[in-house]
Design a protein around this motif. Structure first.
Motif, PDB file in Angstrom:
ATOM      1  N   GLY A 154       6.363 -13.435   2.955  1.00 25.18           N
ATOM      2  CA  GLY A 154       6.833 -14.154   1.784  1.00 25.18           C
ATOM      3  C   GLY A 154       5.745 -14.338   0.739  1.00 25.18           C
ATOM      4  O   GLY A 154       6.001 -14.252  -0.466  1.00 25.18           O
ATOM      5  N   VAL A 155       4.508 -14.546   1.199  1.00 25.20           N
ATOM      6  CA  VAL A 155       3.406 -14.769   0.260  1.00 25.20           C
ATOM      7  C   VAL A 155       3.147 -13.528  -0.591  1.00 25.20           C
ATOM      8  O   VAL A 155       2.805 -13.634  -1.777  1.00 25.20           O
ATOM      9  CB  VAL A 155       2.132 -15.199   1.021  1.00 25.20           C
ATOM     10  CG1 VAL A 155       1.602 -14.068   1.896  1.00 25.20           C
ATOM     11  CG2 VAL A 155       1.047 -15.669   0.048  1.00 25.20           C
ATOM     12  N   PHE A 156       3.336 -12.337  -0.019  1.00 24.95           N
ATOM     13  CA  PHE A 156       3.161 -11.102  -0.800  1.00 24.95           C
ATOM     14  C   PHE A 156       4.185 -11.042  -1.937  1.00 24.95           C
ATOM     15  O   PHE A 156       3.866 -10.623  -3.049  1.00 24.95           O
ATOM     16  CB  PHE A 156       3.314  -9.869   0.091  1.00 24.95           C
ATOM     17  CG  PHE A 156       2.226  -9.693   1.109  1.00 24.95           C
ATOM     18  CD1 PHE A 156       1.001 -10.349   0.979  1.00 24.95           C
ATOM     19  CD2 PHE A 156       2.407  -8.862   2.203  1.00 24.95           C
ATOM     20  CE1 PHE A 156      -0.005 -10.184   1.913  1.00 24.95           C
ATOM     21  CE2 PHE A 156       1.400  -8.689   3.155  1.00 24.95           C
ATOM     22  CZ  PHE A 156       0.203  -9.350   3.004  1.00 24.95           C
ATOM     23  N   VAL A 157       5.408 -11.457  -1.637  1.00 22.05           N
ATOM     24  CA  VAL A 157       6.459 -11.439  -2.649  1.00 22.05           C
ATOM     25  C   VAL A 157       6.118 -12.395  -3.791  1.00 22.05           C
ATOM     26  O   VAL A 157       6.242 -12.047  -4.976  1.00 22.05           O
ATOM     27  CB  VAL A 157       7.819 -11.819  -2.023  1.00 22.05           C
ATOM     28  CG1 VAL A 157       8.913 -11.870  -3.099  1.00 22.05           C
ATOM     29  CG2 VAL A 157       8.204 -10.827  -0.942  1.00 22.05           C
ATOM     30  N   TRP A 158       5.654 -13.597  -3.434  1.00 25.18           N
ATOM     31  CA  TRP A 158       5.347 -14.579  -4.476  1.00 25.18           C
ATOM     32  C   TRP A 158       4.144 -14.158  -5.315  1.00 25.18           C
ATOM     33  O   TRP A 158       4.115 -14.384  -6.529  1.00 25.18           O
ATOM     34  CB  TRP A 158       5.110 -15.953  -3.851  1.00 25.18           C
ATOM     35  CG  TRP A 158       6.367 -16.541  -3.261  1.00 25.18           C
ATOM     36  CD1 TRP A 158       6.633 -16.772  -1.944  1.00 25.18           C
ATOM     37  CD2 TRP A 158       7.537 -16.957  -3.976  1.00 25.18           C
ATOM     38  NE1 TRP A 158       7.893 -17.291  -1.791  1.00 25.18           N
ATOM     39  CE2 TRP A 158       8.468 -17.417  -3.023  1.00 25.18           C
ATOM     40  CE3 TRP A 158       7.878 -16.971  -5.322  1.00 25.18           C
ATOM     41  CZ2 TRP A 158       9.716 -17.903  -3.386  1.00 25.18           C
ATOM     42  CZ3 TRP A 158       9.135 -17.451  -5.683  1.00 25.18           C
ATOM     43  CH2 TRP A 158      10.037 -17.911  -4.722  1.00 25.18           C
ATOM     44  N   ILE A 159       3.160 -13.537  -4.693  1.00 24.45           N
ATOM     45  CA  ILE A 159       2.003 -13.039  -5.454  1.00 24.45           C
ATOM     46  C   ILE A 159       2.444 -11.939  -6.416  1.00 24.45           C
ATOM     47  O   ILE A 159       2.050 -11.921  -7.590  1.00 24.45           O
ATOM     48  CB  ILE A 159       0.896 -12.530  -4.509  1.00 24.45           C
ATOM     49  CG1 ILE A 159       0.278 -13.699  -3.743  1.00 24.45           C
ATOM     50  CG2 ILE A 159      -0.186 -11.790  -5.296  1.00 24.45           C
ATOM     51  CD1 ILE A 159      -0.706 -13.278  -2.667  1.00 24.45           C
ATOM     52  N   ALA A 160       3.257 -11.008  -5.918  1.00 23.18           N
ATOM     53  CA  ALA A 160       3.760  -9.931  -6.781  1.00 23.18           C
ATOM     54  C   ALA A 160       4.599 -10.491  -7.923  1.00 23.18           C
ATOM     55  O   ALA A 160       4.500 -10.034  -9.070  1.00 23.18           O
ATOM     56  CB  ALA A 160       4.575  -8.934  -5.957  1.00 23.18           C
ATOM     57  N   ALA A 161       5.429 -11.501  -7.629  1.00 25.87           N
ATOM     58  CA  ALA A 161       6.253 -12.116  -8.674  1.00 25.87           C
ATOM     59  C   ALA A 161       5.372 -12.781  -9.731  1.00 25.87           C
ATOM     60  O   ALA A 161       5.628 -12.659 -10.943  1.00 25.87           O
ATOM     61  CB  ALA A 161       7.199 -13.134  -8.059  1.00 25.87           C
ATOM     62  N   GLY A 162       4.334 -13.486  -9.277  1.00 25.93           N
ATOM     63  CA  GLY A 162       3.405 -14.108 -10.225  1.00 25.93           C
ATOM     64  C   GLY A 162       2.707 -13.081 -11.086  1.00 25.93           C
ATOM     65  O   GLY A 162       2.518 -13.278 -12.298  1.00 25.93           O
ATOM     66  N   ALA A 163       2.340 -11.953 -10.488  1.00 28.35           N
ATOM     67  CA  ALA A 163       1.676 -10.885 -11.237  1.00 28.35           C
ATOM     68  C   ALA A 163       2.613 -10.295 -12.290  1.00 28.35           C
ATOM     69  O   ALA A 163       2.178  -9.977 -13.409  1.00 28.35           O
ATOM     70  CB  ALA A 163       1.191  -9.798 -10.286  1.00 28.35           C
TER      71      ALA A 163
ATOM     72  N   ALA B  67      13.717  -5.597 -10.501  1.00 30.02           N
ATOM     73  CA  ALA B  67      13.502  -4.282 -11.100  1.00 30.02           C
ATOM     74  C   ALA B  67      13.459  -4.370 -12.620  1.00 30.02           C
ATOM     75  O   ALA B  67      12.623  -3.725 -13.274  1.00 30.02           O
ATOM     76  CB  ALA B  67      14.600  -3.320 -10.654  1.00 30.02           C
ATOM     77  N   CYS B  68      14.347  -5.158 -13.192  1.00 26.45           N
ATOM     78  CA  CYS B  68      14.395  -5.291 -14.653  1.00 26.45           C
ATOM     79  C   CYS B  68      13.145  -6.000 -15.181  1.00 26.45           C
ATOM     80  O   CYS B  68      12.590  -5.610 -16.217  1.00 26.45           O
ATOM     81  CB  CYS B  68      15.646  -6.044 -15.078  1.00 26.45           C
ATOM     82  SG  CYS B  68      17.169  -5.118 -14.836  1.00 26.45           S
ATOM     83  N   ALA B  69      12.691  -7.040 -14.488  1.00 27.99           N
ATOM     84  CA  ALA B  69      11.497  -7.771 -14.946  1.00 27.99           C
ATOM     85  C   ALA B  69      10.268  -6.881 -14.921  1.00 27.99           C
ATOM     86  O   ALA B  69       9.481  -6.874 -15.875  1.00 27.99           O
ATOM     87  CB  ALA B  69      11.289  -9.006 -14.071  1.00 27.99           C
ATOM     88  N   ALA B  70      10.111  -6.120 -13.841  1.00 27.00           N
ATOM     89  CA  ALA B  70       8.934  -5.243 -13.732  1.00 27.00           C
ATOM     90  C   ALA B  70       8.966  -4.137 -14.785  1.00 27.00           C
ATOM     91  O   ALA B  70       7.944  -3.848 -15.422  1.00 27.00           O
ATOM     92  CB  ALA B  70       8.860  -4.644 -12.336  1.00 27.00           C
ATOM     93  N   SER B  71      10.119  -3.540 -14.982  1.00 25.96           N
ATOM     94  CA  SER B  71      10.209  -2.435 -15.949  1.00 25.96           C
ATOM     95  C   SER B  71      10.199  -2.921 -17.388  1.00 25.96           C
ATOM     96  O   SER B  71       9.799  -2.182 -18.300  1.00 25.96           O
ATOM     97  CB  SER B  71      11.466  -1.602 -15.677  1.00 25.96           C
ATOM     98  OG  SER B  71      12.619  -2.413 -15.670  1.00 25.96           O
ATOM     99  N   LEU B  72      10.592  -4.172 -17.617  1.00 26.17           N
ATOM    100  CA  LEU B  72      10.572  -4.727 -18.966  1.00 26.17           C
ATOM    101  C   LEU B  72       9.148  -4.831 -19.513  1.00 26.17           C
ATOM    102  O   LEU B  72       8.950  -4.786 -20.726  1.00 26.17           O
ATOM    103  CB  LEU B  72      11.241  -6.110 -18.962  1.00 26.17           C
ATOM    104  CG  LEU B  72      11.536  -6.743 -20.316  1.00 26.17           C
ATOM    105  CD1 LEU B  72      12.458  -5.855 -21.140  1.00 26.17           C
ATOM    106  CD2 LEU B  72      12.157  -8.128 -20.121  1.00 26.17           C
ATOM    107  N   VAL B  73       8.177  -4.959 -18.614  1.00 25.44           N
ATOM    108  CA  VAL B  73       6.772  -4.990 -19.040  1.00 25.44           C
ATOM    109  C   VAL B  73       6.439  -3.741 -19.841  1.00 25.44           C
ATOM    110  O   VAL B  73       5.814  -3.809 -20.908  1.00 25.44           O
ATOM    111  CB  VAL B  73       5.828  -5.107 -17.817  1.00 25.44           C
ATOM    112  CG1 VAL B  73       4.377  -4.997 -18.256  1.00 25.44           C
ATOM    113  CG2 VAL B  73       6.074  -6.409 -17.073  1.00 25.44           C
ATOM    114  N   VAL B  74       6.858  -2.590 -19.345  1.00 25.72           N
ATOM    115  CA  VAL B  74       6.581  -1.329 -20.038  1.00 25.72           C
ATOM    116  C   VAL B  74       7.324  -1.282 -21.371  1.00 25.72           C
ATOM    117  O   VAL B  74       6.763  -0.860 -22.392  1.00 25.72           O
ATOM    118  CB  VAL B  74       6.995  -0.130 -19.159  1.00 25.72           C
ATOM    119  CG1 VAL B  74       6.776   1.181 -19.888  1.00 25.72           C
ATOM    120  CG2 VAL B  74       6.217  -0.147 -17.860  1.00 25.72           C
TER     121      VAL B  74
END
Length: 201
Positions: A36-45, A189-196
């Motif tokens: 779970g901690v990996f998910v939260w770190i990735a989400a924060g990033a 998926a949308c949040a990560a790709s929206l960065v680009v």
């Protein structure tokens, strides 16, 4: 001559790159070995990357686009499954038994009075099989649509998945799992790709 805008853009670009690299790395880690901690770190990033992309007052430096796209796409595709698992655990706990083929075990629709009273075990079946592979495909399509500047593609992804799963959604627990898992996966998926989309276009 000192240009504060150029300095601000340079700092935002560096933070954006570091955040995207962290999001991609921890998304892959969460996929390979769920924590779970990996998910939260990735989400924060991802949140930091979105904020950094929004802070840019000019397009990211030349050559940054392909690298940012690769990192964001990696985070979008690999992090969605752990994100969906985390959302399902928060919403449903361990009340639904997992199946052998990536689905969940539910009772058949028709239940006799003996089965209702617990005298006889109700027949079970596995629904929502193949969720991991379908999730990968839906995130590839969703992230690709956002990065390509064709957000309308999301409607096609959701429609295809809804039609394909329609006959399996009779049980309430199947409907809940389908809605929560799909939304968590697509939002990730949308949040990560929206960065680009924000940083490059």
């Amino acid at each position: 001559m000192f240009d504060p805008t150029a300095v601000t853009n340079a700092i935002a670009s560096i933070i954006l790159f570091i955040a995207l690299a962290g999001a991609a790395a921890f998304s892959v880690l969460a996929h390979l070995r769920y924590r779970g901690v990996f998910v939260w770190i990735a989400a924060g990033a991802i949140v930091i990357a979105l904020l950094s992309a929004s802070a840019l007052t000019a397009p990211a430096p030349a050559g940054f686009g392909p690298l940012a796209t690769a990192l964001a796409f990696t985070a979008a595709v690999f992090g969605g499954s752990p994100a969906a698992a985390t959302a399902l655990r928060l919403a449903m706990g361990s009340s639904v038994a997992p199946g052998l083929h990536g689905g969940i075990i539910v009772s058949e629709k028709a239940v006799t009075s003996d089965e209702r009273q617990g005298l006889v075990a109700a027949p079970k079946r596995e629904v929502l099989r193949g969720g991991l592979v379908i999730g990968f495909l839906e995130r590839i399509a969703a992230a690709g649509s956002i990065i390509a500047g064709f957000p309308e593609g999301l409607a096609i992804v959701i429609a295809v998945k809804g039609v394909g799963r329609f006959t399996e959604l009779e049980a309430p627990e199947a409907r809940e799992r389908f809605i929560i898992g799909t939304l968590a996966s697509l939002i990730w998926a949308c949040a990560a790709s929206l960065v680009v989309s924000i940083a490059v276009h």
